[in-house]
Design an enzyme around this catalytic site. Structure first.
Site, short mmCIF file in Angstrom:
data_model
loop_
_atom_site.label_atom_id
_atom_site.label_comp_id
_atom_site.label_asym_id
_atom_site.label_seq_id
_atom_site.Cartn_x
_atom_site.Cartn_y
_atom_site.Cartn_z
N TYR A 171 0.85 -1.18 0.00
CA TYR A 171 0.00 0.00 0.00
C TYR A 171 0.89 1.23 0.00
O TYR A 171 1.70 1.42 0.91
CB TYR A 171 -0.95 0.02 1.20
N HIS A 217 -4.57 5.13 -2.89
CA HIS A 217 -5.73 6.00 -3.05
C HIS A 217 -5.25 7.34 -3.59
O HIS A 217 -4.22 7.85 -3.15
CB HIS A 217 -6.42 6.24 -1.70
#
Length: 174
Positions: A84, A123
């Site tokens: 991530y 994101h």
């Protein structure tokens, strides 16, 4: 602390940029850098995650000045680990010189050496066209839209961008 030399050959710069994995001594520098770069106040857990696997949180220095960073964490999943990408930032005077690309490639290269790390994802705010284009250039694809992801940022919506890291091969038939 003495570090081994790990210079990035960033051709457009007059100076060499040194890239190192995060160390305990760098945490305060990264906190100050993040306060300047991002509209988020990161909690201590963020920095704990940065230190957990130092090979995926890299800092770029021009002399003693921190000019760019990529901060990531590894998440264990049933199907394999996922990288991530929490943040990737470059100070304005150092942008468009290949530093972000070098940081991203080094982290992805580390992950591709581990067959258990199957995907990288992040994101991105839907209005951040520059970041979206950057990641798409390196094979990331928009896989999801999340409404109201951000609390204090307008627009609050984000895309999830992802990229597979390992080619799974079925065993040859016997």
């Amino acid at each position: 602390m003495i570090r081994s030399t790990a210079m990035a050959n960033v051709e457009e710069l007059d100076k060499k940029i040194a890239i190192f994995p995060i160390s305990e001594d760098d945490v305060e520098k990264l906190k100050r850098f993040n306060a300047v770069m991002f509209p988020v106040n990161y909690q201590p857990k963020f920095y704990d995650e940065c230190r957990a696997v130092p090979e995926v949180t890299l800092l770029a220095f021009d002399e003693a000045d921190l000019v760019a960073s990529i901060a990531c964490r590894l998440e264990q999943q049933v199907e394999g680990a996922k990288l991530y990408i929490m943040t990737l930032g470059v100070l304005a005077p150092y942008r468009r010189q290949g530093i972000a690309t070098t940081l991203l490639h080094r982290v992805l290269g580390f992950c591709q050496q581990d067959q258990n790390i199957v995907e990288a994802y992040l994101h991105v705010q839907i209005s951040n066209e520059e970041a979206i284009a950057f990641y798409e250039k390196y094979g990331f694809k928009i896989v999801e839209t999340i409404e109201n992801y951000y609390r204090r940022i307008d627009p609050p919506h984000c895309y999830v961008l992802a990229k597979g890291l390992q080619v799974r091969r079925d065993p040859a038939p016997s």
